[in-house]
Design an enzyme around this catalytic site. Structure first.
Site, PDB file in Angstrom:
ATOM      1  N   HIS A  74       0.311   2.331  -0.146  1.00 57.98           N
ATOM      2  CA  HIS A  74      -0.492   1.343  -0.867  1.00 57.98           C
ATOM      3  C   HIS A  74      -1.282   2.000  -1.986  1.00 57.98           C
ATOM      4  O   HIS A  74      -1.761   3.132  -1.857  1.00 57.98           O
ATOM      5  CB  HIS A  74      -1.440   0.596   0.073  1.00 57.98           C
ATOM      6  CG  HIS A  74      -2.412   1.466   0.813  1.00 57.98           C
ATOM      7  ND1 HIS A  74      -3.670   1.752   0.329  1.00 57.98           N
ATOM      8  CD2 HIS A  74      -2.326   2.096   2.010  1.00 57.98           C
ATOM      9  CE1 HIS A  74      -4.319   2.519   1.199  1.00 57.98           C
ATOM     10  NE2 HIS A  74      -3.526   2.742   2.229  1.00 57.98           N
ATOM     11  N   ASP A  76      -3.910   0.294  -3.400  1.00 57.56           N
ATOM     12  CA  ASP A  76      -5.284  -0.202  -3.372  1.00 57.56           C
ATOM     13  C   ASP A  76      -6.175   0.724  -2.554  1.00 57.56           C
ATOM     14  O   ASP A  76      -5.717   1.413  -1.638  1.00 57.56           O
ATOM     15  CB  ASP A  76      -5.346  -1.629  -2.832  1.00 57.56           C
ATOM     16  CG  ASP A  76      -4.778  -1.781  -1.422  1.00 57.56           C
ATOM     17  OD1 ASP A  76      -3.745  -1.140  -1.127  1.00 57.56           O
ATOM     18  OD2 ASP A  76      -5.363  -2.527  -0.614  1.00 57.56           O
ATOM     19  N   GLU A 142      -3.022  -3.377   1.268  1.00 52.24           N
ATOM     20  CA  GLU A 142      -3.134  -2.807   2.612  1.00 52.24           C
ATOM     21  C   GLU A 142      -4.575  -2.802   3.098  1.00 52.24           C
ATOM     22  O   GLU A 142      -4.840  -3.029   4.281  1.00 52.24           O
ATOM     23  CB  GLU A 142      -2.566  -1.383   2.639  1.00 52.24           C
ATOM     24  CG  GLU A 142      -2.255  -0.860   4.024  1.00 52.24           C
ATOM     25  CD  GLU A 142      -3.441  -0.213   4.740  1.00 52.24           C
ATOM     26  OE1 GLU A 142      -3.356   0.000   5.958  1.00 52.24           O
ATOM     27  OE2 GLU A 142      -4.464   0.093   4.064  1.00 52.24           O
TER      28      GLU A 142
END
EC number: 3.5.1.18
Length: 384
Positions: A74, A76, A142
């Site tokens: 991920h 993020d 995520e």
């Protein structure tokens, strides 16, 4: 203090580039575009999947008739918290005098993403006719609700009949040294909101009221003391925890009319969702409560037993670091729970997790070089 420069390794240059992008969940801030551009240059077929407000991509390279090794992760990161509490700006991507790469996402998990990309670039250059396929499944959801990220992408892949044999998730699995621990499974997470109804009244006239706090206390005590299962060789016993308990009007002389309790199971493969729900209801019924339970399943438990993937990862860690690795299913949930639904062998392997989600998140810069080499050697063992 030194800033990133052309003298940095390819892994560290890419890690710094990713960290500088303030991709607080669910925003991506160009991280995936950077990764897709590099993979496209390698000949990957890249499919951008924007689902609702979440950026995702799926990329593949190689033959469709062989085994598929997927790298998942991920872009993020969690919010920074108070900026003034950071020793260095959280998105500056600085390497300090101790050789630590500092910044939000250094450990969780932009460092891993950089190591994955560089390892794959090396591997494709060294083995352009590798067997099987290499895939990437990357999301920006995520750290958030995790509804429109990996879960949604997996649902699309399943509908298309896509196969994933092996998956390495770049979550920071290591405890003290890179590769000392890999996650070969995770416990399931089953949450619930319990509402118990009583009758509101004056504390001086308890015979005219029914106090839900008094009514539910013995039931909660029994739930907390219940032995749910024994676990197994890979999982600890299932645990039950009450995380929130709310009742009352705020006044000292009013018996509340309702109570709300929030609780969670972290459960092993020895228990089922249906079994846990049934046993909770039996205990609540036994205490004669007027109640309602709203259940929320975050993920089922999954387990990757010793086999091709776990063996390849363990051998690679041994060859690169000289140390044995310990498989573990401890910790919270990860996107591996969604990927495992395809019948995929899943392991989580990433840097040391000592500072994840903390102020001053950091990782030893040299550890990312080690991680890159471990990923590369794993590719060699599985697909060369």
């Amino acid at each position: 203090m030194t800033a990133p420069s052309p003298t940095l390794s390819p892994t560290l240059e890419l890690a710094c580039d990713l960290i500088r992008r303030p991709s607080v969940t669910p925003f991506d801030e160009g991280c995936q575009e950077l990764m897709m551009r590099r993979l496209g240059a390698l000949g990957f077929k890249v499919e951008h999947m924007r689902i609702e407000d979440v950026e995702n991509f799926w990329a593949t390279h190689g033959e469709q008739d062989g085994p598929v090794l997927c790298f998942a992760g991920h872009t993020d990161v969690v919010p920074t918290g108070p900026l003034q509490a950071w020793q260095h700006a959280p998105f500056a991507a600085l390497i300090d005098e101790q050789g630590m790469l500092c910044g939000r996402g250094a450990a969780d998990m932009k460092g891993s993403l950089a190591s994955m990309i560089i390892a794959v670039e090396r591997f494709v250059a060294d083995h352009p006719q590798h067997k099987g396929s290499i895939a990437f499944l990357i999301t920006s959801d995520e750290e958030g609700p995790a509804k429109h990220g990996t879960k949604a992408v997996i649902e699309r892949l399943a509908a298309r009949g896509e196969r994933l044999d092996w998956c390495i998730v770049g979550e920071p699995s290591s405890t003290s040294l890179v590769g000392d621990v890999v996650k070969n499974g995770r416990r399931g997470s089953l949450g619930a909101t319990l509402t118990v109804r009583g009758v509101q009244g004056h504390v001086a006239y308890p015979h005219l009221a029914k106090n839900p706090i008094h009514l539910v206390a013995p039931a909660l005590a029994e739930l907390a003391a219940e032995h749910w299962d024994d676990g197994n060789a890979f999982f600890p016993p299932t645990s039950f925890q009450v995380s929130n308990l709310n009742s009352g009007t705020g006044a000292t002389n009013v018996i509340p009319g309702e109570l709300q309790a929030i609780f969670n199971f972290r459960f092993s493969t020895e228990s089922t969702v249906e079994g846990l729900q049934q046993r909770v209801n039996q205990i609540l019924d036994k205490h004669g409560l007027d109640y309602h339970v709203e259940w929320a399943l975050s993920g089922l438990p999954f387990l990757t037993e010793p086999g091709a993937l776990l063996d390849a990862v363990a051998h690679s860690i041994k060859s690169v670091t000289g140390r044995e690795t310990t498989p573990s299913t401890s910790g919270g949930t990860s996107d591996g729970r969604f990927i495992a639904t395809l019948g995929t062998q899943v392991v989580e392997l990433g840097p040391v997790n000592a500072t994840i989600h903390q102020i001053n998140e950091r990782v030893l810069a040299s550890d990312l070089e080690v991680l890159t080499e471990i990923y590369y050697q794993t590719l060699v063992k599985l697909l060369a």
